[in-house]
Design an enzyme around this catalytic site. Structure first.
Site, PDB file in Angstrom:
ATOM      1  CG  ASN A 142      13.362   8.337   1.855  1.00  0.00           C
ATOM      2  OD1 ASN A 142      13.904   8.217   2.954  1.00  0.00           O
ATOM      3  ND2 ASN A 142      12.395   9.207   1.643  1.00  0.00           N
ATOM      4  CD  GLU A 171      10.400  13.760   7.804  1.00  0.00           C
ATOM      5  OE1 GLU A 171       9.234  13.519   7.386  1.00  0.00           O
ATOM      6  OE2 GLU A 171      11.416  13.362   7.240  1.00  0.00           O
ATOM      7  CB  CYS A 209       8.306  12.097   3.697  1.00  0.00           C
ATOM      8  SG  CYS A 209       9.688  13.196   4.064  1.00  0.00           S
ATOM      9  CD  GLU A 211      15.041  15.684  11.418  1.00  0.00           C
ATOM     10  OE1 GLU A 211      15.582  14.826  12.122  1.00  0.00           O
ATOM     11  OE2 GLU A 211      14.705  15.486  10.229  1.00  0.00           O
TER      12      GLU A 211
END
Length: 487
Positions: free
Chosen positions: A161, A260, A294, A468
């Site tokens: 994505n 993640e 997300c 991150e």
């Protein structure tokens, strides 16, 4: 814009389908078709890595590891900075390439390229600021010296994505820390990763420091790398289900993991919110990348006093969005990534409508070539609908009504996920109080976009492990080493 004008320079799929990128070389081979989701046509074929190819990548990363580890931080910084500059120079071509293989609208693709490049600039700066520590023990018996060392060869697995940003968000801190890497991008969107590798080599990344491979057999290929004792880090972005499987595999060799994973972000709007600001934020939080993110707002909880006005305003804005091929400059909402993605969205919407929800706009898949689903608003959605508990990953905005602050927090927390949440209220004290009450790693207050290279990105519960971005991101690729010093 026509496809003839798109297929130029770094936007040409043929340029980035010349093989695996291992040890600074292109290893020829085809086998994996890359599909344009706007049409369903094949754009190119990329190489299909075997387990043996993966081991070649690990060999290359090992061969380069000692030299890269010894490379002064300033030199690593300058290479990352040059990579940032090259991405900026080729930004429009990279955006077109992303739109071709991912389908996202050009404004979103341009935004992604800018966001992705910033990770190289940020970690170019962080490379020279790796922390250390020196202090006496409380007893005074000796001194404590804490250093940070590169964790070692790192396997980076990225989703389709955000094919540029998810790669740079991992490569940037890994290289800044002194690690060599093997990047495995999603087979749906591999061209951007290979384009990035080409720019990295031009920026001066030594052979073997960054390796890129694509495969149609990700389980055995990934497992083989994780089983190799030379691999010491796994950084994964993707679904929670796959993340759990990878964690189990990494446990066999005690590989450090950053995860993640999925999200189910609530978007809370209180009666005292600025309605226009909330609608602006809702469009960003929901429709960036057509909802295939997300952090996308998945559940809209709106207090009763503002509920009807919010639904009317959101429906009007969603209905006005232009749906079409991502590379068409007029497009605001591109196609979904696959037919399977459209089928999932269709199933979730049908379930909600069967339970009493009503579509105020959209609500039916668009027939014809390409993988399209229109921007959709659903009202009167019951809290037991499937889309209240599953990650939608599409342009669907289900709206739920709430009465009290306590109810809103309870509803927001009724999920196994905890990545992102959004709160709109003119009362900042309440907004922060509610944000603290929501079980999530990130909260946007009166803002529909929260991601920033300088901020820690990550979630709680089933949304992942580690962070991150920001100053935290580089430490994910380092090990603290303690020296007990007598002098």
């Amino acid at each position: 814009m026509t496809l003839d004008t798109v297929f130029t320079g770094y936007a040409d799929p043929a340029l980035h389908s010349q093989g695996l990128f291992i040890d600074g070389q292109w290893l020829a081979g085809g086998g994996i078709p890359v599909i344009d989701p706007s049409t369903g046509d094949v754009l190119a074929e990329v190489a299909d890595a075997s387990v043996a190819d993966a081991m070649r990548a690990v060999d290359a990363a090992e061969k380069a590891a000692a030299g890269w580890r010894r490379t002064p931080a300033r030199q690593r910084s300058e290479i990352l900075r040059r990579w940032f500059t090259l991405m900026t120079e080729h930004a429009e071509e990279l955006a077109l390439l992303i739109s071709l293989e991912n389908g996202k609208a050009l404004p979103d693709a341009r935004g992604e390229v800018g966001y992705a490049a910033e990770f190289f600039r940020w970690y170019a700066e962080e490379a020279t600021r790796i922390p250390g520590e020196f202090r006496p023990t409380p007893s005074g018996s000796h001194n404590i010296l804490v250093d940070h060392e590169p964790i070692g060869i790192s396997v980076l697995i990225t989703p389709w994505n955000f094919p540029a940003a998810m790669a740079t968000r991992k490569i940037g801190p890994a290289l800044a820390a002194g690690c060599t890497v093997i990047l495995k991008p999603a087979s749906e969107t591999p061209l951007t990763a290979y384009a990035m590798a080409r720019l990295g080599a031009k920026a001066g990344v030594p052979a073997g420091v960054v390796n890129v491979l694509t495969t149609s057999n990700p389980g055995p290929v990934t497992n083989a790398m994780l089983a190799d004792p030379r691999v010491r880090k796994l950084s994964f972005t993707g679904s929670t289900g796959v993340g759990r499987t990878l964690l189990a595999e990494a446990a066999k060799t005690v590989v450090s993991c950053s995860m993640e994973l999925g999200g189910n972000a609530p978007f809370l709007v209180f009666d005292d919110a600025d309605l226009d600001a909330a609608l602006d934020g809702a469009m960003v939080a929901k429709m960036r990348n057509a909802g295939e993110a997300c952090t996308a707002a998945n559940r809209f909880y709106v207090q009763s006093g503002i509920h009807d006005a919010f639904v009317a305003g959101l429906s009007k804005r969603m209905a006005a969005m232009k749906v079409g091929p991502g590379y068409d400059p007029a497009t605001q909402c591109g196609p979904m990534i696959t037919t399977r993605a459209v089928d999932k969205i269709d199933r979730l919407v049908a379930d909600a409508k069967a339970r009493g929800a009503r579509a105020t706009t959209g609500g039916e898949a668009i027939p014809g070539s390409g993988y399209y689903y229109p921007p959709t608003v659903l009202e009167n959605v019951p809290v037991d609908a499937d889309l209240a508990h599953e990650e939608i990953f599409g342009p669907i905005a289900p709206v739920y009504r709430f009465e009290t602050e306590e109810e809103a927090i309870r509803l927001a927390n009724q999920t196994e996920y905890g990545l992102a949440a959004y709160v709109y209220s003119r009362d900042l004290t309440r907004a922060i109080r509610v944000g603290r009450g929501i079980e999530t790693g990130m909260v946007g207050i009166n803002r529909g976009l929260m991601s920033d290279p300088a901020a820690p990105f990550g979630g709680v519960k089933q949304s992942g492990l580690g962070r991150e971005g920001g100053v935290h991101g580089i430490l994910e690729f380092m090990e603290a080493k303690y020296f007990a010093v007598e002098f």
